[in-house]
Design an enzyme around this catalytic site. Structure first.
Site: not given
Length: 244
Positions: A73, A77
């Site tokens: 996704h 991070d």
């Protein structure tokens, strides 16, 4: 500090490099994975951190180089370091296959979230399933329902090892997925019990249904509660007079 580099239990074709971005939401840090060889695939390169990306490059060099970057996704991070590796970056759609990895659409944590499945029963789960703790599911008008559907979709797959986006390897996927489903259903039961008694204050609902959550995670829990309330509202099970 040198990034931790380890191989998956019994799976020499999988290497994990843990990014140095620990925190309440990222646990020990983001798990970057290298899969296969000659060249390998990098899954979720992690943050734009020079030291971490150097460690990923070094691990890739030992596996015949890096040929492709895949993302579960688009959250920073997991994805911010992707372009720095100098190869094609793909966030695939449902059913796409790339170098032995099949993408399975698993929205909930993020609308664009996918997991990657291998023929030998490994799942790279991104943030759908973590190695410990629970996943943050935001209130975007249906994400919790989508998240529960995604968990059940993964339960239908023959998985022997989960490589999570954060936390340790999951060597008993069936137990972990059952735990995740029960965890969300437990929160819903607690909310419904409080609502059935006539409680309408969001602060009181949070204090009761998330009483076991540490103080530093309460703000995130309040956002997750909104997702639960939206789900109940969509299902016609939430009273109209809940207030902040």
């Amino acid at each position: 500090m040198r990034d931790e580099v380890t191989s998956a239990p019994g799976r020499a074709e999988i290497v994990r490099v843990v990014a140095p971005n620990p925190g309440p939401m990222t646990l020990a840090g983001t798990n970057t994975y290298l899969y296969g060889a000659d060249p390998c695939v990098v899954i979720d390169p992690g943050p734009d951190d020079a030291g971490h990306l150097d460690a990923v490059r070094a691990a890739g060099a030992e596996r015949g180089g890096i040929g492709l970057v895949l993302l579960t996704h688009g959250h920073g991070d997991h994805a911010d370091g992707a372009e720095r590796l100098g190869v094609e970056v793909v966030l695939p759609g449902d059913g796409e296959e790339h170098r032995g990895l099949r993408a399975l659409a698993t929205p909930g944590h993020a609308a664009d979230h996918v997991c990657f499945l291998t023929a030998d029963r490994v799942c790279f789960s991104g943030d759908l399933v973590l190695g410990e703790g629970s996943t943050f599911v935001p209130p975007d008008g249906g994400s919790l329902s989508a998240y529960m559907d995604s968990l059940r979709l993964l339960q239908a797959e023959p998985i022997e090892l989960i490589c999570p986006g954060h936390g340790p390897w999951v060597t008993d996927p069936a137990a972990k997925l059952a735990e995740y489903v029960e965890h969300r259903e437990m929160r819903e039961r607690r909310l419904l019990a409080a609502l059935d008694r006539g409680e309408r204050s969001k602060a009181a609902l949070l204090a009761e249904a998330w009483s076991d959550v540490p103080a530093e995670l309460r703000p995130a829990a309040a956002i997750v509660m909104e997702a639960h309330l939206q789900k109940l509202e969509a299902e016609g099970r939430a009273p109209s007079d809940i207030h902040g």
